[in-house]
Design a protein around this motif. Structure first.
Motif, PDB file in Angstrom:
ATOM      1  N   GLU A   1      11.474  -5.860 -10.848  1.00 42.22           N
ATOM      2  CA  GLU A   1      10.927  -6.527  -9.670  1.00 42.22           C
ATOM      3  C   GLU A   1      10.550  -5.464  -8.651  1.00 42.22           C
ATOM      4  OE1 GLU A   1      12.514 -10.379  -7.641  1.00 42.22           O
ATOM      5  OE2 GLU A   1      13.360  -8.681  -6.533  1.00 42.22           O
ATOM      6  N   CYS A   2       9.268  -5.419  -8.290  1.00 39.90           N
ATOM      7  CA  CYS A   2       8.772  -4.323  -7.444  1.00 39.90           C
ATOM      8  C   CYS A   2       8.029  -4.842  -6.222  1.00 39.90           C
ATOM      9  CB  CYS A   2       7.817  -3.425  -8.232  1.00 39.90           C
ATOM     10  SG  CYS A   2       8.565  -2.632  -9.673  1.00 39.90           S
ATOM     11  N   ARG A   3       8.145  -4.071  -5.156  1.00 37.80           N
ATOM     12  CA  ARG A   3       7.298  -4.254  -3.981  1.00 37.80           C
ATOM     13  C   ARG A   3       6.195  -3.205  -4.028  1.00 37.80           C
ATOM     14  NH1 ARG A   3       7.652  -8.460  -0.058  1.00 37.80           N
ATOM     15  NH2 ARG A   3       9.820  -9.008   0.327  1.00 37.80           N
ATOM     16  N   ALA A   4       5.030  -3.553  -3.473  1.00 34.70           N
ATOM     17  CA  ALA A   4       3.936  -2.582  -3.407  1.00 34.70           C
ATOM     18  C   ALA A   4       4.085  -1.737  -2.155  1.00 34.70           C
ATOM     19  CB  ALA A   4       2.597  -3.302  -3.404  1.00 34.70           C
ATOM     20  N   ARG A   5       3.849  -0.447  -2.274  1.00 35.19           N
ATOM     21  CA  ARG A   5       3.922   0.434  -1.116  1.00 35.19           C
ATOM     22  C   ARG A   5       2.802   0.126  -0.122  1.00 35.19           C
ATOM     23  NH1 ARG A   5       5.400   6.647  -2.788  1.00 35.19           N
ATOM     24  NH2 ARG A   5       7.668   6.420  -2.705  1.00 35.19           N
TER      25      ARG A   5
ATOM     26  N   PHE B   1      -1.250   0.781  -0.429  1.00 33.64           N
ATOM     27  CA  PHE B   1      -2.231  -0.118  -1.028  1.00 33.64           C
ATOM     28  C   PHE B   1      -2.943  -0.943   0.035  1.00 33.64           C
ATOM     29  CE2 PHE B   1       0.867   0.392  -4.586  1.00 33.64           C
ATOM     30  CZ  PHE B   1       0.026   1.109  -5.416  1.00 33.64           C
ATOM     31  N   ARG B   2      -2.187  -1.373   1.060  1.00 33.13           N
ATOM     32  CA  ARG B   2      -2.803  -2.129   2.147  1.00 33.13           C
ATOM     33  C   ARG B   2      -3.757  -1.249   2.933  1.00 33.13           C
ATOM     34  NH1 ARG B   2       2.368  -4.227   2.250  1.00 33.13           N
ATOM     35  NH2 ARG B   2       3.058  -2.822   3.906  1.00 33.13           N
ATOM     36  N   LYS B   3      -3.361   0.021   3.168  1.00 29.20           N
ATOM     37  CA  LYS B   3      -4.227   0.943   3.903  1.00 29.20           C
ATOM     38  C   LYS B   3      -5.528   1.201   3.149  1.00 29.20           C
ATOM     39  CE  LYS B   3      -0.437   3.408   6.202  1.00 29.20           C
ATOM     40  NZ  LYS B   3       0.310   4.693   6.282  1.00 29.20           N
ATOM     41  N   GLU B   4      -5.429   1.277   1.832  1.00 27.42           N
ATOM     42  CA  GLU B   4      -6.615   1.533   1.016  1.00 27.42           C
ATOM     43  C   GLU B   4      -7.314   0.238   0.596  1.00 27.42           C
ATOM     44  OE1 GLU B   4      -5.226   3.810  -2.271  1.00 27.42           O
ATOM     45  OE2 GLU B   4      -4.791   5.599  -1.071  1.00 27.42           O
ATOM     46  N   ASN B   5      -6.819  -0.893   1.094  1.00 28.07           N
ATOM     47  CA  ASN B   5      -7.375  -2.208   0.775  1.00 28.07           C
ATOM     48  C   ASN B   5      -7.383  -2.471  -0.727  1.00 28.07           C
ATOM     49  OD1 ASN B   5      -8.342  -4.669   1.656  1.00 28.07           O
ATOM     50  ND2 ASN B   5     -10.489  -4.059   1.488  1.00 28.07           N
TER      51      ASN B   5
ATOM     52  N   ILE C   1       5.648   3.045 -11.453  1.00 22.03           N
ATOM     53  CA  ILE C   1       6.663   2.565 -10.517  1.00 22.03           C
ATOM     54  C   ILE C   1       7.750   3.613 -10.365  1.00 22.03           C
ATOM     55  CG2 ILE C   1       6.225   0.144 -11.121  1.00 22.03           C
ATOM     56  CD1 ILE C   1       8.838   0.179 -12.749  1.00 22.03           C
ATOM     57  N   GLU C   2       8.435   3.560  -9.219  1.00 27.43           N
ATOM     58  CA  GLU C   2       9.639   4.361  -9.030  1.00 27.43           C
ATOM     59  C   GLU C   2      10.834   3.409  -9.021  1.00 27.43           C
ATOM     60  OE1 GLU C   2       9.407   6.449  -5.343  1.00 27.43           O
ATOM     61  OE2 GLU C   2       9.490   4.630  -4.096  1.00 27.43           O
ATOM     62  N   ILE C   3      11.899   3.803  -9.689  1.00 25.93           N
ATOM     63  CA  ILE C   3      13.071   2.941  -9.826  1.00 25.93           C
ATOM     64  C   ILE C   3      13.973   3.101  -8.601  1.00 25.93           C
ATOM     65  CG2 ILE C   3      15.014   2.292 -11.288  1.00 25.93           C
ATOM     66  CD1 ILE C   3      12.201   1.979 -12.533  1.00 25.93           C
ATOM     67  N   LEU C   4      14.316   1.984  -7.982  1.00 28.53           N
ATOM     68  CA  LEU C   4      15.235   1.986  -6.846  1.00 28.53           C
ATOM     69  C   LEU C   4      16.646   1.618  -7.280  1.00 28.53           C
ATOM     70  CD1 LEU C   4      13.049   0.206  -4.124  1.00 28.53           C
ATOM     71  CD2 LEU C   4      13.341   2.669  -4.504  1.00 28.53           C
ATOM     72  N   ASP C   5      16.728   0.701  -8.243  1.00 30.76           N
ATOM     73  CA  ASP C   5      18.036   0.225  -8.684  1.00 30.76           C
ATOM     74  C   ASP C   5      17.932  -0.154 -10.157  1.00 30.76           C
ATOM     75  OD1 ASP C   5      20.324  -1.348  -9.286  1.00 30.76           O
ATOM     76  OD2 ASP C   5      20.614  -1.772  -7.154  1.00 30.76           O
ATOM     77  N   ASP C   6      18.538   0.663 -11.022  1.00 31.54           N
ATOM     78  CA  ASP C   6      18.469   0.411 -12.464  1.00 31.54           C
ATOM     79  C   ASP C   6      19.240  -0.847 -12.847  1.00 31.54           C
ATOM     80  OD1 ASP C   6      16.894   1.832 -14.249  1.00 31.54           O
ATOM     81  OD2 ASP C   6      18.043   3.673 -13.931  1.00 31.54           O
ATOM     82  N   LYS C   7      20.373  -1.059 -12.193  1.00 28.03           N
ATOM     83  CA  LYS C   7      21.216  -2.200 -12.548  1.00 28.03           C
ATOM     84  C   LYS C   7      20.521  -3.516 -12.243  1.00 28.03           C
ATOM     85  CE  LYS C   7      25.725  -4.302 -11.624  1.00 28.03           C
ATOM     86  NZ  LYS C   7      26.966  -4.248 -10.800  1.00 28.03           N
ATOM     87  N   ASP C   8      19.958  -3.628 -11.042  1.00 27.68           N
ATOM     88  CA  ASP C   8      19.294  -4.869 -10.634  1.00 27.68           C
ATOM     89  C   ASP C   8      17.818  -4.889 -10.996  1.00 27.68           C
ATOM     90  OD1 ASP C   8      21.612  -5.932  -9.595  1.00 27.68           O
ATOM     91  OD2 ASP C   8      21.264  -5.126  -7.581  1.00 27.68           O
ATOM     92  N   MET C   9      17.349  -3.830 -11.693  1.00 29.66           N
ATOM     93  CA  MET C   9      15.957  -3.748 -12.151  1.00 29.66           C
ATOM     94  C   MET C   9      14.983  -3.928 -10.982  1.00 29.66           C
ATOM     95  SD  MET C   9      16.273  -3.378 -15.529  1.00 29.66           S
ATOM     96  CE  MET C   9      14.882  -3.999 -16.449  1.00 29.66           C
ATOM     97  N   GLU C  10      15.152  -3.075  -9.968  1.00 32.89           N
ATOM     98  CA  GLU C  10      14.283  -3.126  -8.800  1.00 32.89           C
ATOM     99  C   GLU C  10      13.553  -1.799  -8.635  1.00 32.89           C
ATOM    100  OE1 GLU C  10      16.845  -4.060  -5.563  1.00 32.89           O
ATOM    101  OE2 GLU C  10      17.028  -6.188  -6.107  1.00 32.89           O
ATOM    102  N   GLY C  11      12.337  -1.866  -8.106  1.00 29.29           N
ATOM    103  CA  GLY C  11      11.572  -0.650  -7.921  1.00 29.29           C
ATOM    104  C   GLY C  11      10.434  -0.830  -6.934  1.00 29.29           C
ATOM    105  N   ASN C  12       9.676   0.257  -6.759  1.00 32.46           N
ATOM    106  CA  ASN C  12       8.476   0.247  -5.933  1.00 32.46           C
ATOM    107  C   ASN C  12       7.257   0.510  -6.811  1.00 32.46           C
ATOM    108  OD1 ASN C  12       9.415  -0.318  -3.359  1.00 32.46           O
ATOM    109  ND2 ASN C  12       9.815   1.848  -2.870  1.00 32.46           N
ATOM    110  N   LEU C  13       6.194  -0.200  -6.536  1.00 29.49           N
ATOM    111  CA  LEU C  13       4.929   0.045  -7.223  1.00 29.49           C
ATOM    112  C   LEU C  13       4.213   1.165  -6.467  1.00 29.49           C
ATOM    113  CD1 LEU C  13       2.643  -2.881  -8.368  1.00 29.49           C
ATOM    114  CD2 LEU C  13       1.748  -0.650  -7.763  1.00 29.49           C
ATOM    115  N   VAL C  14       3.963   2.301  -7.131  1.00 34.28           N
ATOM    116  CA  VAL C  14       3.443   3.465  -6.410  1.00 34.28           C
ATOM    117  C   VAL C  14       2.002   3.826  -6.776  1.00 34.28           C
ATOM    118  CG1 VAL C  14       5.725   4.457  -6.051  1.00 34.28           C
ATOM    119  CG2 VAL C  14       4.445   5.078  -8.098  1.00 34.28           C
TER     120      VAL C  14
END
Length: 294
Positions: A24-28, A31-35, A46-59
């Motif tokens: 589950e990822c949020r977009a940095r 992306f909004r700045k570049e439309n 993606i970059e992994i924020l939490d391996d256990k909860d399977m969370e990350g950022n879309l980069v």
């Protein structure tokens, strides 16, 4: 890590990474700045924020092979366009707009008429005559009777396929027969207006096997043709191709010009009048847009 967006909803993007699962990822904010808006079907980093909860950022969004606006999906190999053969009767103009959009994007299309079991022989014959030369494979199915489902499964193999069509045509029921992993919500047809309620709420990529995916898309009731000049439209009707160079005037648009081979083919029944009528309507719409633009 690299993966593919399989679902996007409420600002979250669900990215499938082979061998690891879905993050589950949020977009940095970049992306909004570049439309830029991530789409289902995008290959991403993606970059992994939490391996256990399977969370990350879309980069990063990797280069797209193609993208569609409506439905909003990327990296499509083919489209399975589903309309009902009856109840509701097919909306030809809407269907032809979808075929034109796929032709313009260079995406091969399989046209599926569902509810074959309740359509009369005359309707089936009519649909075959209208679309026999439209440049795409035509399949008649019945999700209720499970007719010709294996034929549809065969055309999905080895491809990422966007499944699209208006509500109420049995699209979700068909998808439920094509795969076992995700059960799509199905809705009743409003008997009063015979128009489907919009039961699919977001685009989603469903894995069929290791190299086959289908993307279900929200039902739509309108589709507007964009991104090309009116002079290009004739090239998106494959049945015009044999006649495009036979007209009296070079660059004939097959509208008002005398000595038009396409109009002659329509008069002779070689091109179906419904397809030509929809071509004229789309051409005139593009013409009006150009007038407003200039």
């Amino acid at each position: 890590m690299q993966g593919k967006i399989v679902k996007g909803i409420a600002g979250f993007y669900y990215v499938h990474v082979v061998g690891f699962g879905i993050y589950e990822c949020r977009a940095r904010g970049i992306f909004r700045k570049e439309n830029k808006k991530p789409l289902v079907g995008d290959n991403v980093e993606i970059e992994i924020l939490d391996d256990k909860d399977m969370e990350g950022n879309l980069v990063k969004i990797l280069p797209r092979k193609n993208e569609l606006i409506r439905p909003a999906v990327a990296n499509v190999d083919q489209a399975l366009v589903v309309f009902a053969a009856a109840k509701p009767d097919p909306h030809f103009n809407l269907l032809d707009r979808f075929l034109v959009m796929m032709e313009a994007k260079g995406i091969r299309t399989v046209l599926c008429f569902n509810k074959e079991d309740i359509a009369g022989e005359s309707r089936i014959t009519e649909l075959k005559e209208i679309y026999e030369n439209c440049g795409c494979r035509v399949i008649f199915t019945s999700a209720l009777k499970k007719q010709n489902i294996e034929e549809v499964k065969d055309v999905l193999q080895g491809s990422t396929t966007v499944v699209a069509g208006p509500s109420g045509v049995g699209k979700s029921s068909l998808i439920n027969l094509l795969q076992s992993g995700v059960k799509m919500e199905t809705g009743e047809i409003s008997r009063k207006i015979e128009r489907g309620r919009h039961t699919t709420r977001h685009s989603e990529l469903i894995t069929l096997n290791e190299d086959s995916y289908i993307m279900d898309t929200p039902g739509f009731s309108s589709l507007y043709v964009h991104d090309f000049e009116k002079e290009e439209l004739k090239y998106y009707f494959p049945e015009f191709t044999p006649y495009n160079d036979q007209c009296r005037f070079h660059g004939c648009d097959h509208v008002h010009e005398p000595g038009c081979a396409v109009k002659e083919a329509v008069d002779q029944g070689k091109i179906h009048e419904i397809r030509y009528r929809d071509y004229l309507e789309m051409y005139q719409e593009q013409q009006e847009k150009e007038k407003r633009r200039y």
